[in-house]
Every structure is written in structure tokens, then in C-alpha cells.
Design an enzyme around this catalytic site. Structure first.
Site, mmCIF file in Angstrom:
data_model
loop_
_atom_site.group_PDB
_atom_site.id
_atom_site.type_symbol
_atom_site.label_atom_id
_atom_site.label_comp_id
_atom_site.label_asym_id
_atom_site.label_seq_id
_atom_site.Cartn_x
_atom_site.Cartn_y
_atom_site.Cartn_z
ATOM 1 N N ARG B 52 23.160 -53.539 -43.973
ATOM 2 C CA ARG B 52 23.372 -52.366 -44.824
ATOM 3 C C ARG B 52 24.498 -52.585 -45.838
ATOM 4 N NH1 ARG B 52 22.017 -47.835 -42.304
ATOM 5 N NH2 ARG B 52 22.622 -48.831 -40.366
ATOM 6 N N THR B 53 25.632 -53.053 -45.340
ATOM 7 C CA THR B 53 26.789 -53.241 -46.230
ATOM 8 C C THR B 53 26.525 -54.350 -47.248
ATOM 9 O OG1 THR B 53 28.234 -52.533 -44.447
ATOM 10 C CG2 THR B 53 29.273 -53.692 -46.255
ATOM 11 N N LYS B 81 30.354 -75.797 -38.264
ATOM 12 C CA LYS B 81 30.817 -77.184 -38.151
ATOM 13 C C LYS B 81 32.311 -77.242 -37.886
ATOM 14 C CE LYS B 81 27.376 -78.477 -41.599
ATOM 15 N NZ LYS B 81 27.253 -78.681 -43.048
ATOM 16 N N ARG B 102 32.825 -60.112 -45.003
ATOM 17 C CA ARG B 102 32.894 -59.418 -43.713
ATOM 18 C C ARG B 102 33.103 -60.482 -42.648
ATOM 19 N NH1 ARG B 102 30.080 -54.856 -40.343
ATOM 20 N NH2 ARG B 102 30.543 -53.726 -42.230
ATOM 21 N N HIS B 130 37.783 -51.295 -43.234
ATOM 22 C CA HIS B 130 36.534 -51.335 -43.996
ATOM 23 C C HIS B 130 36.718 -50.363 -45.167
ATOM 24 C CE1 HIS B 130 32.479 -51.775 -45.056
ATOM 25 N NE2 HIS B 130 31.866 -51.185 -44.051
#
Lengths: 155, 303
Positions: B52-53, B81, B102, B130
């Protein structure tokens, strides 16, 4: 100072240097580590489990020929806020340093939050004082609050 | 340390800054398709998936004419890695004009902002911050109420762990709100936020009952999900997960101007029947995220 100084003499009388007194005994090795004394080349003597009127058992550290600056020793306030720091010159007390919690602590303290970036990347921690009277700091990264009692020193 | 403008936490924005971003968002709502970022590259680095974000940010960039690069899952990046975040950000900041990230690790965006040559937008760092969610919450409140000042905001559900709740308290503190905190005892608002309200002179009440009386005078009803992943004891979770379910009946005595917000996803705390209630606003709220993010991207790029 009369009685105290005679007890200090049990360790060794200092000509020039810094004395850190009234450290709770169980905090001695933390203080040594925090100040990096194990890397000093000067003569450093310490006493452990000495009798004290103020605290149950105290420890003392004497560093010869080195005059620590307030910003160097303020870190001690994190783990031994009642410690007394004096600068000795020619066997006399030349200066007393009043311990004060630092505004910021960089690199010495581990963040308690396992999900904090500082525990997941090779980087320095950074804590900002948010309430010195209550001994509260905040991790600059994950923003979790931590009190000086909860703080863990980095290995 | 590289010094550049970034948006890591809502607390870095003062009242004027918040209002200017919301004004800009309103302009984008009028006209979301503007090619003002042509030639710019927006990187979206999603070390933790969040469809969604990510889609909201990528739509925002695309509608402004920017090109988008990035990944939506850390398993497709060099992180698997063993590459450090520092290296990833250093490399990407050579390519992009702004980085949206994020991460499941808290403080990752703050650290990235200290490394990056280009602005970082925090699109969520674990349970920490957020900020664009908060801006879209504020935008939704202002749009539905016509103002941000002197509102009564009832917050319901997981007030202990919910980062959206904490950030909204912080941001609303500029606008003389009155809060009602409605939560089970085990999920009550942390004392640090009550202290924050006390210091700012913000009035609040606490209750563990979600009933008609508790929400009768609210202008905004901010619902949250009880997050299973926050509980170490699943028995505790089972006890509280269905404590609060908002129904049309509960909404009968509420004010006409009341709007229901929810950061989504919801799992059961709002009955489906409420979706048709004119007081439900959570889907439009999500759409408002597009305009808020357009405003933030442009602000950080100085456009």
C-alpha cells in the site's frame, strides 16, 4: 577530608594526577572500561571494597600524571553519579570536578532495543539527554528512551 | 555526516511546516497530474514489503512525471548478500534525487539520512516512525473538519504499540486537541505520551470501554488494529483482539461531523456495515496519502 585522605593513603598517595573516589565497588570495573584506563600507560592504582561512610563499599582510582577534563570524566556520571573527582597537584587538591550527565553519549552505550539500527550495522551509538534530572536519555536512532540505571555499556 | 533535508520523524516539523505541506497537498488534490518532476529519479527502497505505502509513493512520483527505481523486497537486493545499509544508501544516492525507504529496523531512516547525499523520506522504520502516514491523517482531519484546531479526537485500540497514534498525538499537539484514549489496560497509552500531553497542557481522558458515551462528543474517531505480532503471550492477544468492534449502532449517538479514520489494514475492529456509513472515511483517508506524499516529495526536492 581528614579521615577520607587517610583511607586513600591505603592505596597510594598521589603526587600529581586525578583521583576518582566514592565509586560503588561493583561499578569499579565499569568505570575502568568506560574511561579506557586499561589503555593508559601512566601508573594507575585502584582500591576495591574499601570502607565508606557514604556508600556500603567503595572503590577508588588514582591516575598518576594525567589531569582528566570534565568532558572526559562526565561519562562516569552514567554509572556512578555520586563519584567525586579531584585533580591533585603536588600532593594537594587543586580542583574538584563536579560530575554532570553529558548532553550526548556517543559510542559508549549499547541500545537496549535489539531492533535498533545501531545493533544491526557497524556504527556508533548516540544518545541524547532528554531529562537529566531523571537520568533519561533517548536513542538518537530508534528514539527509545533509556534511563541511566538501565544502560548497558558497549563491550 | 552529510547534511541534507530529509523527513525522518513528524516531530521535526513545526506547525507552520505541517500547514504548508497540507496546503500543498490540497493543491495536488485539485490537480494530481503535474509534470513538475520530469527528469527526476525517485528511488523506493522497501527492505520490508508494504504494498500500500509503496504504491502510494510510486503513484505520487509517477503522476508528477518522475521516474521510479527500487525494490519492494529486501530478498531481491544486496542486503541478502550481507551488504550494509550504509553501502546500499551510498550507492543509491548516486543514482536518485530522493530516496523513499521502509525498513524493519528502527532508526534505519535516521541513519540513512546521515549517509545519503540526497533527501531520505522515511516510509516506516519498524515500530518507530512513519511521518507521511501522520501527514495524511492530518490532511484527512483538516479536509473533513475544515480545521485542525480545538478538535476532540478519540483514539481506540492498541495505543501502546501503535506508532500512528503516537505520531498523531505529537503532530496534533500544535492544534490544542482534546484526546480520549480508549484501550484495554494492557494496551494503554504509554506514560511518556501522557506526560507529553501534561507538559503541553493538552486535555485527555482514558477509558477501557468503547461505548456510545465514550465517543458521543468526538469529532474524529481514530481506530487502530491490535497487532498480533506485538504480543509475546498469545493468550493475552486472544483476550483483547476482539474487544472493540465498531458498529453502526455504536455510531448512532455520535456528532454529525464525526469521521472515522483507520491507518489500515483493519482486521475486524470496524464491522463491514460501517463501510457504507457516511461517517466512514478510512478509504478516502488512504487516497489522501497520495497528495500528502506528492507534497513531501516536492518539498524535499525544492520544487
Amino acid at each position: 577530608m581528614g579521615q577520607d585522605s587517610s583511607k586513600e593513603m591505603k592505596v597510594a598517595k598521589l603526587c600529581n594526577g586525578t583521583v576518582i573516589d566514592h565509586i560503588p565497588s561493583d561499578k569499579l570495573f565499569k568505570v575502568i572500561s568506560l574511561l579506557g584506563l586499561e589503555h593508559f600507560s601512566n601508573q594507575v592504582t585502584f582500591g576495591y571494597n574499601l570502607e565508606s561512610k557514604k556508600i556500603s563499599k567503595k572503590a577508588i582510582i588514582k591516575i598518576s600524571d594525567r589531569f582528566l577534563q570534565p568532558e572526559e570524566v562526565n561519562k562516569v556520571a552514567l554509572i556512578a553519579p555520586k563519584a567525586k573527582i579531584v585533580i591533585i597537584r603536588d600532593y594537594e587538591v587543586a580542583e574538584k570536578i563536579q560530575l554532570e550527565l553529558p548532553d550526548e553519549i556517543c559510542g559508549d552505550v549499547k541500545c537496549l532495543n535489539p531492533k535498533c539500527i545501531t545493533n544491526n550495522e557497524p556504527m556508533k551509538t548516540r544518545f541524547i539527554a532528554i531529562n537529566k534530572a531523571k537520568g533519561l536519555f533517548m536513542c538518537h536512532y530508534c528514539e527509545r528512551a533509556v534511563s541511566t540505571e538501565e544502560m548497558l555499556l558497549k563491550e | 555526516m552529510v547534511s541534507t533535508k530529509s523527513l525522518v520523524s513528524i516531530s521535526q516539523y513545526d506547525k507552520e511546516k505541517i500547514l504548508s505541506i497540507l496546503d500543498r497537498a490540497a493543491q495536488f488534490e485539485q490537480n494530481p497530474n503535474q509534470k513538475i518532476l520530469e527528469g527526476k529519479v525517485v528511488a523506493t527502497l522497501f527492505f520490508e514489503p508494504s504494498t500500500r505505502t509503496r504504491l502510494s509513493f510510486e503513484t505520487a512520483a509517477n503522476r508528477l512525471g518522475a521516474r521510479v527505481i527500487g525494490f519492494c523486497d529486501a530478498s531481491t537486493s544486496s542486503t541478502t548478500k550481507g551488504e550494509t545499509l550504509k553501502d546500499t544508501i551510498t550507492i543509491v544516492s548516486n543514482y536518485a534525487d530522493v530516496i523513499v525507504m521502509r525498513h524493519f529496523i528502527e532508526g534505519a531512516a535516521r541513519y540513512a539520512s546521515e549517509i545519503s547525499k540526497v533527501p531520505i523520506i522515511n516510509a516506516g522504520d519498524g515500530a518507530n516512525q512513519h511521518p507521511t502516514q501522520t501527514l495524511l491523517d492530518l490532511y484527512s482531519i483538516k479536509k473533513t473538519q475544515g480545521r485542525l484546531d480545538n478538535l476532540k479526537v478519540a483514539m481506540v485500540g492498541d495505543l501502546k504499540y501503535g506508532r500512528t497514534v503516537h505520531s498523531l498525538i505529537n503532530a496534533m499537539s500544535h492544534f490544542n486537541p482534546t484526546f480520549k484514549f480508549i484501550s484495554p489496560k494492557v494496551l494503554e497509552i504509554p506514560s511518556s505520551y501522557k506526560l507529553f500531553c501534561d507538559e503541553k497542557g493538552i486535555k485527555y481522558e482514558e477509558t477501557s470501554e468503547l461505548n456510545e458515551e465514550a465517543i458521543a462528543d468526538a469529532d474524529i474517531l481514530y481506530m487502530t488494529r491490535v497487532q498480533k505480532e506485538r504480543f509475546t503471550d498469545l493468550f493475552e492477544y486472544e483476550k483483547v483482539k476482539n474487544v472493540y468492534v465498531l458498529t453502526n449502532k455504536l455510531l448512532e449517538g455520535t456528532k454529525d461531523n464525526l469521521k472515522i479514520l483507520h491507518p489500515l489494514p483493519r482486521v475486524g475492529e470496524i464491522a463491514d456495515e460501517v463501510d457504507e456509513n457516511p461517517k466512514a472515511y478510512y478509504f478516502q483517508q488512504a487516497q489522501n496519502g497520495l497528495y500528502a506524499r506528492q507534497a513531501v516529495i516536492c518539498d524535499l526536492l525544492g520544487v
